[in-house]
Design an enzyme around this catalytic site. Structure first.
Site: not given
Length: 105
Positions: A31, A34
């Site tokens: 991600c 993230c």
């Protein structure tokens, strides 16, 4: 301090085990948001060692993530008194985390 990895096996003990304030981040290695958020979280952790930070990998703890109805990552959950008191979807800055602590701690 680093983040405590959590999954369905240890969630009750690590997150709900006592009434203290905790933050749980849900994300994944793949991600992009993230990855952007992680340095700020780690700085926040180093500056606030008294706050327990937990991390659930969306792939490795899919059953836990599903049980919370999380469909987007990163998601930050805040727990106090053994209850979820806040849920934020999207990348948060170190300053955002500080504001959450001021509000809920």
């Amino acid at each position: 301090m680093s983040m405590m990895p959590v999954n369905s096996d240890n969630f009750d003990k690590e997150v709900l085990g006592d009434d203290s304030f905790k933050m749980m981040f849900v994300g994944a290695e793949w991600c992009g948001h993230c990855k952007v958020m992680r340095p700020g979280v780690m700085e926040f952790s180093a500056e606030n060692p008294e706050i327990k930070l937990c991390y659930a990998d969306a792939d490795e703890a899919a059953d836990l993530v599903s049980s919370f109805g999380i469909t987007s990552i990163p998601t930050t959950l805040v727990f106090k008194d053994k209850k979820e008191v806040l849920r934020k979807v999207g990348a948060l800055s170190k300053q955002d985390l500080g504001e959450i602590v001021k509000t809920y701690l």
